[in-house]
Scaffold this motif. Sequence first.
Motif, PDB file in Angstrom:
ATOM      1  N   ASN A  70      16.985  -9.546 -42.036  1.00 53.39           N
ATOM      2  CA  ASN A  70      16.999  -9.298 -40.593  1.00 53.39           C
ATOM      3  C   ASN A  70      18.349  -8.807 -40.119  1.00 53.39           C
ATOM      4  O   ASN A  70      18.466  -8.321 -39.006  1.00 53.39           O
ATOM      5  N   SER A  78      14.234  -4.919 -40.306  1.00 54.71           N
ATOM      6  CA  SER A  78      15.026  -4.571 -39.112  1.00 54.71           C
ATOM      7  C   SER A  78      14.458  -3.333 -38.427  1.00 54.71           C
ATOM      8  O   SER A  78      14.396  -3.268 -37.191  1.00 54.71           O
ATOM      9  N   ASN A  81      11.364  -4.298 -36.549  1.00 51.61           N
ATOM     10  CA  ASN A  81      11.686  -5.021 -35.317  1.00 51.61           C
ATOM     11  C   ASN A  81      12.254  -4.077 -34.260  1.00 51.61           C
ATOM     12  O   ASN A  81      11.933  -4.197 -33.080  1.00 51.61           O
ATOM     13  N   SER A  84       9.306  -1.870 -32.879  1.00 49.68           N
ATOM     14  CA  SER A  84       8.052  -2.570 -32.548  1.00 49.68           C
ATOM     15  C   SER A  84       6.902  -2.145 -33.455  1.00 49.68           C
ATOM     16  O   SER A  84       5.761  -2.031 -33.015  1.00 49.68           O
ATOM     17  N   THR A 113       7.050 -15.033 -36.559  1.00 52.70           N
ATOM     18  CA  THR A 113       7.311 -14.447 -35.232  1.00 52.70           C
ATOM     19  C   THR A 113       8.236 -15.332 -34.389  1.00 52.70           C
ATOM     20  O   THR A 113       8.455 -15.060 -33.214  1.00 52.70           O
ATOM     21  N   LEU A 157       3.893  -4.472 -33.667  1.00 52.63           N
ATOM     22  CA  LEU A 157       4.347  -5.721 -33.037  1.00 52.63           C
ATOM     23  C   LEU A 157       4.219  -5.552 -31.530  1.00 52.63           C
ATOM     24  O   LEU A 157       4.525  -4.478 -30.995  1.00 52.63           O
ATOM     25  N   CYS A 161       8.422  -8.605 -29.397  1.00 56.89           N
ATOM     26  CA  CYS A 161       8.218  -9.496 -30.544  1.00 56.89           C
ATOM     27  C   CYS A 161       8.970  -8.984 -31.768  1.00 56.89           C
ATOM     28  O   CYS A 161       9.227  -7.784 -31.897  1.00 56.89           O
ATOM     29  N   SER A 162       9.315  -9.890 -32.648  1.00 57.58           N
ATOM     30  CA  SER A 162       9.946  -9.496 -33.906  1.00 57.58           C
ATOM     31  C   SER A 162       9.632 -10.540 -34.968  1.00 57.58           C
ATOM     32  O   SER A 162       9.132 -11.621 -34.662  1.00 57.58           O
ATOM     33  N   ASP A 164      10.840 -12.573 -38.745  1.00 61.21           N
ATOM     34  CA  ASP A 164      11.967 -13.076 -39.529  1.00 61.21           C
ATOM     35  C   ASP A 164      11.374 -13.682 -40.803  1.00 61.21           C
ATOM     36  O   ASP A 164      10.626 -14.655 -40.729  1.00 61.21           O
TER      37      ASP A 164
END
Length: 341
Positions: A70, A78, A81, A84, A113, A157, A161-162, A164
């Motif tokens: 991340n 990355s 994220n 999206s 999430t 996404l 939102c992201s 990990d």
Amino acid sequence: MRKYIKRLFALLAALCLAGSLAACGSPKSYTADIFAMDTVMKLTAYGPSAETAVNAAAKEINRLEAQLSNTIATSEISQLNAGSGGTVSEETASLLSAALTYAQMTDGAFDMTIAPVVAAWGITTDNPQVPTQAEIDALLPLVGSGHVSLSGTAVTLDVGCSVDLGGIAKGYASDRIAAVFKENGVTSGVISLGGNVYACGMKSKKEGWRVAIQDPQNSAGYAALVTLSDQFAVTSGGYQRYFTGEDGTVYQHIIDPATGYPVQGDLTSVTIIGTNGTMCDAYSTALYVMGLDKATAYWRSHSDDFDMVLITADGRVLYTPGLADNLESVEGSSYAYAAIG
Ligand code: ADP
Ligand code: MG
């Protein structure tokens, strides 16, 4: 400070690598100490291909970190994220798919999430902080598997939102190292990726690998030893990464997705033992979030899949019956040891 430690470690690791090939005698072994995935790692293999296998394993870890991190801006995660969504490699797609499955199985106790909440706390960064309740309340609606849609290698996404993969990536890396060892003909070795251990084969003809479970109260000591062979043992605990707030409260790095707060439960560590490193890693995080009663109930309904050792805040080391012959208590320890019935 972190950077300095990393650099110092890299230097030490380089020195260790240079001197770690067993000089003589058999079986020949080779060890590498590396720093990757924000963790100190140790890789050891025995046999004629030990050096080749360990070097290939180290390369594999670096490849996975570059893909799944991340904090590395160019990683697939990355990029996902930041945009999206997007198209990822088949490997990343299948790890995302596994993470969604574990989220579903654990009723969201493991949930990748959780990323926006993890970022708000900044626990694994140089600047951790305590977010306000209002900030947490604003982020919690972004948490939940329903915000991720995965179709083949295409990922979407929901806005804000992201994901990990910190709670599962090292476990997956250990599965990959098991494969790399196998491809290279290694039949004996042990790796430790900061709380994620893989015991390959046996230590000797008669002995498995004795793996220490760290004492959460004392970083120099251990609370139990388990003997493993062709198994993974993954430990999650609040003592591994944390920061202390201005009022002295200790905030650790595993977040309860139901509250958005670092877990402050009745367990101080959870070790999951099984034959799938990815699963063990997801479950160690999830069962730590669940706490003693739910974790025990979860094991009862999945007892064919794993064994576990739970350390409770009130000083007990509880282990599943499958470990009865493989777990050693520590002489003079203040812990009370008991099998889970
Ligand atoms: P470690 O990475 O220290 O071995 P874990 O496997 O338990 O420990 O993973 C913790 C990491 O997973 C955190 O640093 C964070 O990135 C992420 N995380 C935190 N809480 C959760 C959660 N409830 N579900 C999934 N991932 C989480
Ligand atoms: Mg985990």
